[in-house]
Design a protein around this motif. Structure first.
Motif, mmCIF file in Angstrom:
data_model
loop_
_atom_site.group_PDB
_atom_site.id
_atom_site.type_symbol
_atom_site.label_atom_id
_atom_site.label_comp_id
_atom_site.label_asym_id
_atom_site.label_seq_id
_atom_site.Cartn_x
_atom_site.Cartn_y
_atom_site.Cartn_z
ATOM 1 N N ASN A 115 -3.363 -0.930 -8.518
ATOM 2 C CA ASN A 115 -4.734 -0.445 -8.386
ATOM 3 C C ASN A 115 -4.693 0.958 -7.786
ATOM 4 O O ASN A 115 -4.172 1.136 -6.673
ATOM 5 C CB ASN A 115 -5.549 -1.381 -7.498
ATOM 6 C CG ASN A 115 -5.730 -2.748 -8.127
ATOM 7 O OD1 ASN A 115 -4.831 -3.580 -8.085
ATOM 8 N ND2 ASN A 115 -6.881 -2.994 -8.707
ATOM 9 N N PHE A 116 -5.219 1.920 -8.518
ATOM 10 C CA PHE A 116 -5.245 3.312 -8.080
ATOM 11 C C PHE A 116 -6.659 3.698 -7.667
ATOM 12 O O PHE A 116 -7.625 3.386 -8.366
ATOM 13 C CB PHE A 116 -4.825 4.242 -9.215
ATOM 14 C CG PHE A 116 -3.380 4.181 -9.591
ATOM 15 C CD1 PHE A 116 -2.481 5.109 -9.100
ATOM 16 C CD2 PHE A 116 -2.914 3.197 -10.465
ATOM 17 C CE1 PHE A 116 -1.144 5.067 -9.464
ATOM 18 C CE2 PHE A 116 -1.583 3.156 -10.830
ATOM 19 C CZ PHE A 116 -0.693 4.088 -10.329
ATOM 20 N N ARG A 117 -6.774 4.395 -6.545
ATOM 21 C CA ARG A 117 -7.998 5.115 -6.236
ATOM 22 C C ARG A 117 -7.845 6.531 -6.764
ATOM 23 O O ARG A 117 -6.735 7.043 -6.913
ATOM 24 C CB ARG A 117 -8.250 5.119 -4.730
ATOM 25 C CG ARG A 117 -8.717 3.765 -4.213
ATOM 26 C CD ARG A 117 -8.648 3.658 -2.707
ATOM 27 N NE ARG A 117 -9.105 4.865 -2.016
ATOM 28 C CZ ARG A 117 -8.805 5.140 -0.762
ATOM 29 N NH1 ARG A 117 -8.037 4.327 -0.063
ATOM 30 N NH2 ARG A 117 -9.276 6.238 -0.201
ATOM 31 N N ALA A 118 -8.962 7.165 -7.047
ATOM 32 C CA ALA A 118 -8.924 8.530 -7.562
ATOM 33 C C ALA A 118 -8.047 9.412 -6.676
ATOM 34 O O ALA A 118 -8.193 9.405 -5.448
ATOM 35 C CB ALA A 118 -10.331 9.096 -7.648
ATOM 36 N N GLU B 291 -9.013 9.261 -11.739
ATOM 37 C CA GLU B 291 -10.130 8.413 -11.352
ATOM 38 C C GLU B 291 -9.582 7.032 -11.008
ATOM 39 O O GLU B 291 -8.401 6.751 -11.201
ATOM 40 C CB GLU B 291 -11.154 8.319 -12.486
ATOM 41 C CG GLU B 291 -10.607 7.672 -13.750
ATOM 42 C CD GLU B 291 -11.597 7.747 -14.911
ATOM 43 O OE1 GLU B 291 -12.259 8.786 -15.061
ATOM 44 O OE2 GLU B 291 -11.694 6.755 -15.664
ATOM 45 N N ASP B 292 -10.414 6.149 -10.489
ATOM 46 C CA ASP B 292 -9.967 4.793 -10.193
ATOM 47 C C ASP B 292 -9.395 4.166 -11.464
ATOM 48 O O ASP B 292 -9.946 4.321 -12.554
ATOM 49 C CB ASP B 292 -11.124 3.936 -9.680
ATOM 50 C CG ASP B 292 -11.613 4.370 -8.298
ATOM 51 O OD1 ASP B 292 -11.014 5.301 -7.717
ATOM 52 O OD2 ASP B 292 -12.586 3.764 -7.806
ATOM 53 N N ARG C 166 -3.883 4.870 -1.369
ATOM 54 C CA ARG C 166 -4.570 5.234 -2.622
ATOM 55 C C ARG C 166 -4.000 4.465 -3.813
ATOM 56 O O ARG C 166 -4.600 4.442 -4.883
ATOM 57 C CB ARG C 166 -4.493 6.745 -2.864
ATOM 58 C CG ARG C 166 -5.407 7.566 -1.943
ATOM 59 C CD ARG C 166 -5.423 9.013 -2.355
ATOM 60 N NE ARG C 166 -4.174 9.671 -2.053
ATOM 61 C CZ ARG C 166 -3.952 10.416 -0.963
ATOM 62 N NH1 ARG C 166 -4.927 10.602 -0.084
ATOM 63 N NH2 ARG C 166 -2.788 10.985 -0.761
ATOM 64 N N VAL C 167 -2.829 3.854 -3.601
ATOM 65 C CA VAL C 167 -2.211 3.001 -4.615
ATOM 66 C C VAL C 167 -1.844 1.678 -3.950
ATOM 67 O O VAL C 167 -1.205 1.674 -2.897
ATOM 68 C CB VAL C 167 -0.940 3.646 -5.215
ATOM 69 C CG1 VAL C 167 -0.342 2.752 -6.297
ATOM 70 C CG2 VAL C 167 -1.230 5.036 -5.755
ATOM 71 N N GLY D 77 -4.771 9.047 -6.434
ATOM 72 C CA GLY D 77 -3.533 8.354 -6.097
ATOM 73 C C GLY D 77 -2.370 8.814 -6.952
ATOM 74 O O GLY D 77 -2.522 9.103 -8.140
ATOM 75 N N ALA E 118 -3.631 9.427 -10.855
ATOM 76 C CA ALA E 118 -4.898 8.826 -11.262
ATOM 77 C C ALA E 118 -6.039 9.810 -11.022
ATOM 78 O O ALA E 118 -6.447 10.013 -9.873
ATOM 79 C CB ALA E 118 -5.149 7.537 -10.480
ATOM 80 N N ALA F 257 0.849 -1.194 0.000
ATOM 81 C CA ALA F 257 0.000 0.000 0.000
ATOM 82 C C ALA F 257 0.884 1.244 0.000
ATOM 83 O O ALA F 257 1.784 1.380 0.837
ATOM 84 C CB ALA F 257 -0.914 0.000 1.213
ATOM 85 N N GLY G 99 -9.849 2.681 -16.404
ATOM 86 C CA GLY G 99 -9.786 4.054 -15.930
ATOM 87 C C GLY G 99 -8.841 4.922 -16.741
ATOM 88 O O GLY G 99 -8.459 4.606 -17.864
#
Length: 284
Positions: free
Chosen positions: A183-186, A237-238, A154-155, A188, A235, A149, A207
Motif C-alpha cells: 500500500n503506497f501513499r502519494a 498517488e495512493d 508512506r509504503v 511513497g 507512487a 512500514a 492508483g
C-alpha cells in the motif's frame, strides 16, 4: 535496472453479477512462469440480501490458488475438511495438489448486510514433482500477516510469503514463491533487489505507479525482461500493488478448465480421477 517487456491491460470478464477483470491470461500474455492466472473481482458494492460470490463446489488439481481479500469476505470449504471465513486484508493459500473440491462463497453475514467487495485470485503452478502432493489449505486474517512500514510509513508491505525487507512472510510455501501486497501513499518510494533470473509478477490494483522510470496504472500487469536485479518504485498517488517473484519452472504447461498438468494424458487422468471420486465427496 530491470527493463519492461510489455504492459498488459486486464480484460473485462464479468461472472454473473460479479465485476471481474482477467489480468492473466489475456489476448496479449499467456502466463508468466510459474504464475498462471489472475482474476481481479470488484471493486463493487453489494446490496443487502445478495447472493454473494458465485463460486460453488468445483475441483482443482496440479497448482495452488492464492486469494487476497481486499474488501468483503470469503467463506471457504473443501473436501480436505478445511473451513474458514476470511475478512478484509486476509489471504487464503490452497495447494490443490493431487486434487480436491472446494467452494468460495460469501458468508451469511455478508449476504445479509452487503457491502464493498474486492478480491484477487492468483493461480501459481506446481512443478511436475509436486503436482500430486497432498492438498493443504491456509487461511489467515489481516492481523496474522506481517506488515512492514517503509519510507516513513508512506509504503506498507504485507509479507505473504518469502522474505521481504528482512521480514519472513506469513506462509511457508511448498515452492519458492514470494508474494506481498504493498500500500503506497502519494509520494511513497521503494527500491528492491530481486535476482534477474526470477520471474516478476507486478499487478497494479489501484492508483498509479512509476516502476524503473515507466508509468503504469490500475488493472495493468507489467511484464519484465530477465535483465536486471533492481526495481525502483514511486507512487505519484495512493496505490496498491500485488508483487511476487519466483524462479521459472520451464516445464510444459497443459491446462484444461480447473486442472493444470504437464501432459494431455495427465489432464485426462485428472478428469477420470475426479469422476471416480478420488477428490473426495462434497458434503453440504
Amino acid at each position: 535496472m530491470r527493463t519492461i517487456k510489455a504492459q498488459h491491460r486486464a480484460q473485462s470478464a464479468p461472472i454473473a453479477d460479479l465485476v471481474t477483470y482477467r489480468a492473466l491470461p489475456t489476448s496479449s500474455v499467456e502466463h508468466l512462469d510459474p504464475f498462471l492466472f489472475l482474476n481481479h473481482h470488484g471493486p463493487q458494492v453489494y446490496q443487502p440480501h445478495n447472493q454473494g460470490l458465485p463460486f460453488g463446489p468445483h475441483p482443482h488439481r496440479g497448482f495452488e490458488t492464492v486469494t487476497f481479500i481486499l474488501a468483503g469476505d470469503i467463506m471457504h470449504q473443501d473436501t480436505g475438511g478445511h473451513q474458514s471465513i476470511i475478512g478484509p486484508g486476509g489471504i487464503q493459500w490452497m495447494t490443490a495438489g493431487r486434487g480436491l473440491i472446494h467452494a468460495e462463497v460469501s458468508s451469511p453475514e455478508f449476504k445479509r448486510t452487503g457491502g464493498p467487495l474486492e478480491i484477487l485470485q492468483l493461480w501459481v503452478n506446481l512443478p511436475a514433482k509436486d503436482k500430486l502432493v497432498e492438498p493443504r489449505y491456509i487461511g489467515l486474517q489481516e492481523s496474522e500477516i506481517p506488515a512492514v512500514a517503509l519510507d516513513e510509513a508512506r509504503v506498507v508491505l504485507h509479507a505473504v510469503s518469502g522474505s521481504w525487507a528482512g521480514t519472513a512472510g506469513a506462509v511457508t510455501p511448498l515452492t519458492d514463491i514470494q508474494l506481498a501486497t504493498l500500500n503506497f501513499r502519494a509520494g511513497g518510494k521503494l527500491s528492491l533487489t530481486i535476482p534477474a533470473e526470477r520471474t516478476l509478477f507486478f499487478y497494479t490494483v489501484l492508483g498509479r505507479l512509476r516502476v524503473n522510470g515507466q508509468d503504469t496504472e490500475a488493472r495493468r500487469l507489467v511484464e519484465f525482461n530477465y535483465d536486471g536485479d533492481e526495481l525502483h518504485l514511486e507512487a505519484p498517488e495512493d496505490a496498491v500493488l500485488l508483487l511476487g517473484h519466483a524462479r521459472p519452472f520451464r516445464e510444459p504447461i497443459v491446462s484444461y478448465g480447473p486442472f493444470v498438468m504437464n501432459t494431455e494424458q495427465e489432464i485426462r487422468q485428472a478428469y477420470q480421477d475426479y469422476q471416480a471420486g478420488t477428490f473426495g465427496r462434497w458434503k453440504e
